[in-house]
Enzyme design. Structure first.
Site, PDB file in Angstrom:
ATOM      1  N   GLU A  90      -1.048   1.289  -5.324  1.00 62.19           N
ATOM      2  CA  GLU A  90      -0.796   0.058  -4.577  1.00 62.19           C
ATOM      3  C   GLU A  90      -0.800  -1.154  -5.495  1.00 62.19           C
ATOM      4  OE1 GLU A  90      -3.906   0.113  -1.560  1.00 62.19           O
ATOM      5  OE2 GLU A  90      -3.943   2.280  -1.730  1.00 62.19           O
ATOM      6  N   HIS A 115       0.854  -1.204   0.000  1.00 65.46           N
ATOM      7  CA  HIS A 115       0.000   0.000   0.000  1.00 65.46           C
ATOM      8  C   HIS A 115       0.889   1.254   0.000  1.00 65.46           C
ATOM      9  CE1 HIS A 115      -3.120   2.765   1.405  1.00 65.46           C
ATOM     10  NE2 HIS A 115      -3.993   1.806   1.640  1.00 65.46           N
TER      11      HIS A 115
HETATM   12  O1  TA6 Z   1      -6.247   1.413  -0.317  1.00 69.16           O
HETATM   13  C1  TA6 Z   1      -7.252   2.321  -0.160  1.00 69.16           C
HETATM   14  C2  TA6 Z   1      -7.918   2.104   1.179  1.00 69.16           C
HETATM   15  O2  TA6 Z   1      -8.432   0.807   1.270  1.00 69.16           O
HETATM   16  C3  TA6 Z   1      -8.974   3.187   1.350  1.00 69.16           C
HETATM   17  O3  TA6 Z   1     -10.274   2.701   1.221  1.00 69.16           O
HETATM   18  C4  TA6 Z   1      -8.648   3.839   2.671  1.00 69.16           C
HETATM   19  O4  TA6 Z   1      -9.478   3.537   3.674  1.00 69.16           O
HETATM   20  C5  TA6 Z   1      -7.194   3.456   2.866  1.00 69.16           C
HETATM   21  O5  TA6 Z   1      -6.972   2.246   2.237  1.00 69.16           O
HETATM   22  C6  TA6 Z   1      -6.596   3.535   4.249  1.00 69.16           C
HETATM   23  O6  TA6 Z   1      -7.007   2.518   5.098  1.00 69.16           O
HETATM   24  P1  TA6 Z   1      -6.527   2.531   6.613  1.00 69.16           P
HETATM   25  O7  TA6 Z   1      -7.063   1.269   7.215  1.00 69.16           O
HETATM   26  O8  TA6 Z   1      -5.015   2.572   6.590  1.00 69.16           O
HETATM   27  O9  TA6 Z   1      -7.090   3.782   7.221  1.00 69.16           O
END
Ligand code: TA6
Length: 276
Positions: free
Chosen positions: A250, A151
């Site tokens: 990602e 990510h």
């Molecule tokens: O990758 C995108 C995502 O899944 C978004 O939907 C957003 O919520 C982000 O990741 C961050 O997630 P987190 O659990 O780190 O707050």
């Protein structure tokens, strides 16, 4: 071992680049090639606390991406990013390339969240390019399936002037309005929250920002997630400041790109990143 607030980390410096990897989450939170810009965004308000993922760098979402499919009480993006990994080795492959291997194995705590025996290995290659290889091995006697993501939070100068090449014509799921089967036409516009899963991406993806280009090459994955929270959502996230300076692109295995692993089989998700 160095420490930032509650988190211990490994610091690598070779003749061309430097990197910092926290033991919690095997979380790479700094990478810089000498003479170039810092590659990774880390929020100034990020916590560096036990059990809390760092807001920035490269969190590892595993063994599920996003919300758990049947139990909303389980942690978003799985448990790898908030678990304590072991530093297995550091190898100086040459003067200009260092490899750090981190491992995570099942414990009674992980078994309670996800009832499988596994070996998860992250190899980080630190050099002119940055390469991460995340390998899942099924050490159980029954098959399991995983969704996952590297990510990556890239540091950019201005989200409003950022474009991405390599996603034109791709189908995407738009999480912001929960619609499937959208097709990317023209450049992505980051004026508000963007949260999308692009399908069947087998080519490189390039982020252009002012005079900086970042090239992302992914292997072992057919999905690329693009996320920027936009101002409204960022204002509600206490650990996220400076959303206009970040963009997540990602390398992922999500939605229909689930990986099913039979006992003793392995699978690797690899990303190689270079910048001008
Ligand atoms: O990758 C995108 C995502 O899944 C978004 O939907 C957003 O919520 C982000 O990741 C961050 O997630 P987190 O659990 O780190 O707050």
């Amino acid at each position: 071992m160095k420490k930032i607030d509650e988190l211990e980390y490994i610091h690598v410096q070779n003749s061309v680049a430097s990197a910092k990897i926290a033991l919690q989450g095997a979380h790479l939170f700094d990478f810089q090639v000498t003479g170039k810009k810092k590659l990774l965004f880390v929020s100034e308000s990020s916590l560096f606390k036990e059990g809390k993922p760092i807001r920035g760098g490269i969190p590892i979402c595993w063994p599920w991406f996003g919300a758990h499919e049947s139990d909303s009480l389980l942690p978003n993006h799985g448990f790898a990013r908030s678990s304590l990994w072991k530093h297995d080795s550091t190898e100086f492959l040459s003067e200009s390339e260092t490899k750090v291997r981190m491992i995570l194995e099942d414990t009674p705590k992980t078994y309670a969240l996800w009832p499988y025996e596994f070996l998860l290995t992250l190899d980080v290659y630190i050099g002119e390019q940055l390469r991460l290889v995340l390998t899942t091995k099924n050490e159980d006697t029954k098959p399991f399936d995983i969704t996952s993501a590297l990510h990556t939070y890239f540091e950019i100068e201005n989200i409003y002037e950022t474009t991405i090449d390599g996603l034109e014509g791709k189908k995407f799921y738009n999480k912001c309005n929960d619609t499937l089967n959208n097709t990317q036409k023209g450049a992505i516009n980051f004026r508000q929250e963007v949260d999308r899963v692009y399908m069947s991406v087998q080519n490189d993806v390039v982020i252009h920002n002012r005079n900086q280009d970042i090239v992302i090459q992914t292997e072992g994955s057919g999905t690329i997630v693009v996320w920027n929270p936009g101002k409204e959502l960022a204002d509600k996230m206490p650990d996220l400041s400076g959303h206009e300076n970040m963009l997540c692109v990602e390398s992922a295995n999500v939605m229909t790109d689930v990986k099913v692993l039979e006992p003793q089989r392995s699978f690797s998700l690899t990303v190689t990143i270079s910048q001008n």
